[in-house]
Structures are given as structure tokens and as C-alpha cells.
Scaffold this motif. Structure first.
Motif, PDB file in Angstrom:
ATOM      1  N   GLY A  54       0.789  -1.231   0.000  1.00 15.53           N
ATOM      2  CA  GLY A  54       0.000   0.000   0.000  1.00 15.53           C
ATOM      3  C   GLY A  54       0.815   1.270   0.000  1.00 15.53           C
ATOM      4  N   VAL A  55       2.148   1.155   0.073  1.00 11.33           N
ATOM      5  CA  VAL A  55       3.028   2.330   0.107  1.00 11.33           C
ATOM      6  C   VAL A  55       3.330   2.786  -1.316  1.00 11.33           C
ATOM      7  N   ASP A  56       3.329   4.086  -1.540  1.00 12.35           N
ATOM      8  CA  ASP A  56       3.696   4.615  -2.851  1.00 12.35           C
ATOM      9  C   ASP A  56       5.131   4.206  -3.184  1.00 12.35           C
ATOM     10  N   TYR A  57       5.372   3.878  -4.449  1.00 11.38           N
ATOM     11  CA  TYR A  57       6.673   3.337  -4.845  1.00 11.38           C
ATOM     12  C   TYR A  57       7.814   4.301  -4.530  1.00 11.38           C
ATOM     13  N   GLY A  85       0.191   3.600  -8.406  1.00  7.80           N
ATOM     14  CA  GLY A  85       1.589   3.652  -8.016  1.00  7.80           C
ATOM     15  C   GLY A  85       1.901   3.026  -6.678  1.00  7.80           C
ATOM     16  N   CYS A  86       0.894   2.520  -5.964  1.00  5.57           N
ATOM     17  CA  CYS A  86       1.178   1.891  -4.673  1.00  5.57           C
ATOM     18  C   CYS A  86       1.587   0.437  -4.877  1.00  5.57           C
ATOM     19  N   ILE A 108       3.443  -2.995  -8.624  1.00  7.31           N
ATOM     20  CA  ILE A 108       2.722  -1.774  -8.281  1.00  7.31           C
ATOM     21  C   ILE A 108       1.385  -1.717  -8.996  1.00  7.31           C
ATOM     22  N   ASN A 109       0.472  -0.942  -8.435  1.00 11.10           N
ATOM     23  CA  ASN A 109      -0.809  -0.687  -9.085  1.00 11.10           C
ATOM     24  C   ASN A 109      -0.577   0.245 -10.266  1.00 11.10           C
ATOM     25  N   SER A 110      -1.129  -0.100 -11.396  1.00  6.33           N
ATOM     26  CA  SER A 110      -0.854   0.619 -12.644  1.00  6.33           C
ATOM     27  C   SER A 110      -1.161   2.109 -12.513  1.00  6.33           C
ATOM     28  N   LEU A 111      -0.302   2.925 -13.110  1.00  7.24           N
ATOM     29  CA  LEU A 111      -0.496   4.374 -13.106  1.00  7.24           C
ATOM     30  C   LEU A 111      -1.582   4.803 -14.076  1.00  7.24           C
TER      31      LEU A 111
END
Length: 231
Positions: A54-57, A85-86, A108-111
Motif C-alpha cells: 500500500g506504500v507509494d513506490y 503507483g502503490c 505496483i498498481n498501474s499508473l
């Protein structure tokens, strides 16, 4: 005689001292090598991998590099309920102890929202079939627009008010409006225009007469004598 000399040589102190020396040297070599390996590999030492879920990259990169580890993205996915981005997957997992400089691999979750291709529906599908195929692609289906044509037959598609065709790429969760026939097929030719669109009513449109009811004037009737009827 020869056997006696052989056993005398075998039992000599010089021979046993040599054998003992060789054993001592071998033991020292084994323990020395083990000590060197433990020192070289930093056995028992390690850095605990932090929880990156859950943290931003960009924030995760600062955290990981700040404790002597490295980080890289090896994949991406799309979860609509997660911020773009997380981090959604990490390896090694949180809490594991690793050597300094170890690489942490993350997903990461896609931007950007993934895009899907519009399927072949216009002129090739009923309304119900089209809705099922679009929803399977995680597209949102609005109430349809009607034009003259075969009832519930798909003649075209709109995405956010723009006409789209088979193979066009649109963002997942885009809103799709299907152009379907209203059942009026007389003198119909394939093809439609935005001016042809008619509102869709969920329960069906009510029929309204287009001509006014004829008014009957009372002057057209002769008066009736009620006394005559009673006799």
C-alpha cells in the motif's frame, strides 16, 4: 622376520607423531574454513524487510535504500480500489531478514487504467449478448439509444458520446451506450445517424394517438319525448 620389522616400524613414535600432526592440521583447516565462510557471508546477520504493501513506490524506494537494501519494479497490475503507483506485492515478504544490498522486487498498481478492445457487436449481436460481452470486459453499459430497425438488434456503439467500432481501444470501466433497433423495420436501411437516436424507456413507450378525437355535436341528435317512452 620381515613381518616383525614391519610392525616395529608401524609402532614407532615418529610415525604416530606424523599422523597426529596431519590430523591436527586437517582439523585446523576445517574449522578455519568454516570461520572464514561465516565471516564472509555474515551468517546470522540480516536486515528486516519493511512492510511495503500500500506504500507509494517513491516513498518505498526511500525507505528501502535508507536501510541498505535495493528495490525494483518487476510487474504491474490494476486494482481499481487502490491508489495508482502503490505497492500491492513484494518479495521478499515483510519481516524476513536478508543480507545488505539484497534486491526487493515489487508489483505496483498501474499508473494508467488498462485499455480493452471493443468487440465485434454492431450488426452481429443482440442487445442482451452485447451487454454480457461488454460487462465481461469490465465496461459500464448505459441505457441504450433506439433507432428504427430490428428490435433489440445492435447497430452501433457510443463511448462517452463518441462513436466506436470493433477493435477500438477504450479505457476499462468506460461507459458504453448501445444503439439498438426499436422494432420498426419498414423501409429501414442499415446505418444510422446521431439525429436518428430516440430516447429509451425502461418499461416501453406508451402509445399516444396522433389524431384528435372527433367531437360529436349535440345538434346531430333529435330530442326524445320521455313521456312517450314511459307509455
Amino acid at each position: 622376520m620381515k613381518a616383525k620389522k614391519f610392525f616395529q616400524k608401524f609402532a614407532s613414535r615418529f610415525l604416530w607423531l606424523n599422523l597426529l600432526g596431519m590430523v591436527v592440521v586437517l582439523v585446523l583447516l576445517v574449522f578455519g574454513l568454516k570461520w572464514w565462510l561465516l565471516k564472509y557471508t555474515h551468517h546470522g546477520e540480516g536486515i528486516e524487510v519493511p512492510d511495503l504493501y500500500g506504500v507509494d513506490y517513491r516513498d518505498a524506494m526511500k525507505t528501502v535504500e535508507g536501510i541498505g537494501l535495493r528495490i525494483t519494479i518487476n510487474d504491474s497490475t490494476y486494482i481499481k480500489d487502490k491508489p495508482a503507483g502503490c505497492i500491492v506485492v513484494q518479495s521478499p515478504d515483510k519481516g524476513m531478514k536478508v543480507k545488505e544490498g539484497r534486491m526487493v522486487y515489487v508489483t505496483i498498481n498501474s499508473l494508467t487504467i488498462p485499455r480493452v478492445a471493443i468487440p465485434d457487436l454492431a450488426g452481429n449481436s443482440s442487445y442482451r449478448q452485447a451487454v454480457a460481452r461488454l460487462q465481461a470486459l469490465e465496461l459500464r453499459v448505459n441505457p441504450p439509444k433506439l433507432i428504427d430497425g430490428d428490435k433489440d438488434w445492435v447497430y452501433g456503439m457510443l463511448c462517452e458520446g463518441r462513436e466506436v467500432h470493433r477493435g477500438d481501444m477504450v479505457a476499462r470501466e468506460s461507459q458504453i451506450t448501445l444503439i439498438i433497433g426499436n422494432g420498426a423495420t419498414d423501409d429501414y436501411e442499415y446505418g444510422w445517424d446521431f439525429d436518428d437516436l430516440q430516447p429509451f424507456e425502461e418499461d416501453g413507450a406508451e402509445h399516444h394517438a396522433t389524431e384528435q378525437d372527433e367531437q360529436v355535436e349535440t345538434d346531430d341528435f333529435e330530442p326524445v319525448d320521455l313521456n312517450v317512452i314511459s307509455e
